[in-house]
Motif scaffolding. Structure first.
Motif, short mmCIF file in Angstrom:
data_model
loop_
_atom_site.label_atom_id
_atom_site.label_comp_id
_atom_site.label_asym_id
_atom_site.label_seq_id
_atom_site.Cartn_x
_atom_site.Cartn_y
_atom_site.Cartn_z
N LEU A 173 128.08 96.68 -11.09
CA LEU A 173 128.86 97.27 -10.00
C LEU A 173 130.12 97.83 -10.63
CD1 LEU A 173 129.27 97.85 -7.00
CD2 LEU A 173 130.34 95.60 -6.78
N PHE A 174 130.27 99.17 -10.57
CA PHE A 174 131.41 99.84 -11.20
C PHE A 174 132.59 99.91 -10.23
CE2 PHE A 174 127.64 101.44 -13.40
CZ PHE A 174 128.00 101.22 -14.73
N GLU A 175 133.77 100.16 -10.81
CA GLU A 175 135.01 100.21 -10.00
C GLU A 175 134.94 101.27 -8.91
OE1 GLU A 175 138.25 100.74 -12.69
OE2 GLU A 175 138.16 98.69 -13.43
N ASP A 176 134.22 102.38 -9.19
CA ASP A 176 134.15 103.46 -8.19
C ASP A 176 133.09 103.19 -7.11
OD1 ASP A 176 131.82 103.80 -9.61
OD2 ASP A 176 132.30 105.80 -10.37
N GLY A 177 132.48 101.98 -7.13
CA GLY A 177 131.50 101.63 -6.10
C GLY A 177 130.06 101.97 -6.47
N LYS A 178 129.86 102.72 -7.59
CA LYS A 178 128.49 103.03 -8.01
C LYS A 178 127.82 101.76 -8.51
CE LYS A 178 128.88 107.84 -9.52
NZ LYS A 178 128.93 108.73 -10.67
N GLU A 179 126.51 101.70 -8.32
CA GLU A 179 125.73 100.57 -8.81
C GLU A 179 124.67 101.06 -9.78
OE1 GLU A 179 124.47 97.64 -5.59
OE2 GLU A 179 125.06 99.40 -4.43
#
Length: 203
Positions: free
Chosen positions: A29-35
């Motif tokens: 789970l990345f900081e920008d909300g991408k998974e």
């Protein structure tokens, strides 16, 4: 140098792991909300699948987009048998990497090898497949090279044709091989839930 930046993003992402059926499943789970969800073969460290998901405009989870592995059928579900399906004779494009190369397979292409040409378009940073009989055309990028900001190398590209399948191979650059080796060491350190202990978010 650009290589650490993608590795740093992977390191900074929140990760969960699950070992199940001989596969290590990692959910990022990345900081920008991408998974991102990946599956590796436990014994070899071979990448079996990679999928991406972004939040949709309403903030909910979007659909998984397959980057590596078998493409998911949009018709999978309880009603699958009752729905109209795509013809099974249509070409099926999928990526299936090896430990040392990126590899794409296009099934249901019956024409002989000499019909195909596979080339790189450096300005558009993509691969192009053409056929002299004008029956098939495909343009695709190599996201891994974009993420590591590495140039395309025509010498790394080759293709073969067997059993109605066109197989395109691009040898991984040494920078990516080194980064993948480093990442594998780090992924092994993540405490993984074993089959039956719970489930990973990617399920």
């Amino acid at each position: 140098m650009a290589v650490p930046s993608w590795l740093e993003r992977l390191r900074a992402a929140s990760k969960t792991a699950l070992v199940q059926d001989g596969k290590r499943k990692i959910h990022y789970l990345f900081e920008d909300g991408k998974e991102m969800a990946e599956e590796y073969e436990v014994k070899t460290g071979q990448l079996m699948s990679r999928k991406w998901r972004e939040k949709n405009t309403l903030g909910g989870s979007g659909k998984w987009q397959v980057e590596v592995g078998e493409p998911t059928s949009p018709l999978l579900g309880a009603l699958e048998g009752e729905l109209i399906k795509e013809s099974s004779s249509n070409p099926v494009f999928m990526r299936k990497d090896t430990l040392t190369s990126f590899q794409w397979r296009i099934r249901n292409l019956p024409y002989p090898k000499e019909v195909y040409s596979v080339s790189l378009q450096e300005e558009q940073r993509c691969c192009v497949i053409r056929t002299t009989n004008k029956k098939y055309y495909k343009k695709f990028s190599i996201p891994d090279l974009d993420r590591y900001q590495l140039p395309l190398d025509a010498a790394a590209l080759s293709f073969a044709h067997a059993n109605n399948t066109l197989i395109i191979t691009y040898q991984k650059p040494k920078e990516i091989l080194a980064a993948e080796e480093q990442l594998q060491k780090e992924l092994k350190k993540i405490k993984a839930a074993n089959d039956g202990d719970g489930d990973c978010k990617t399920q």
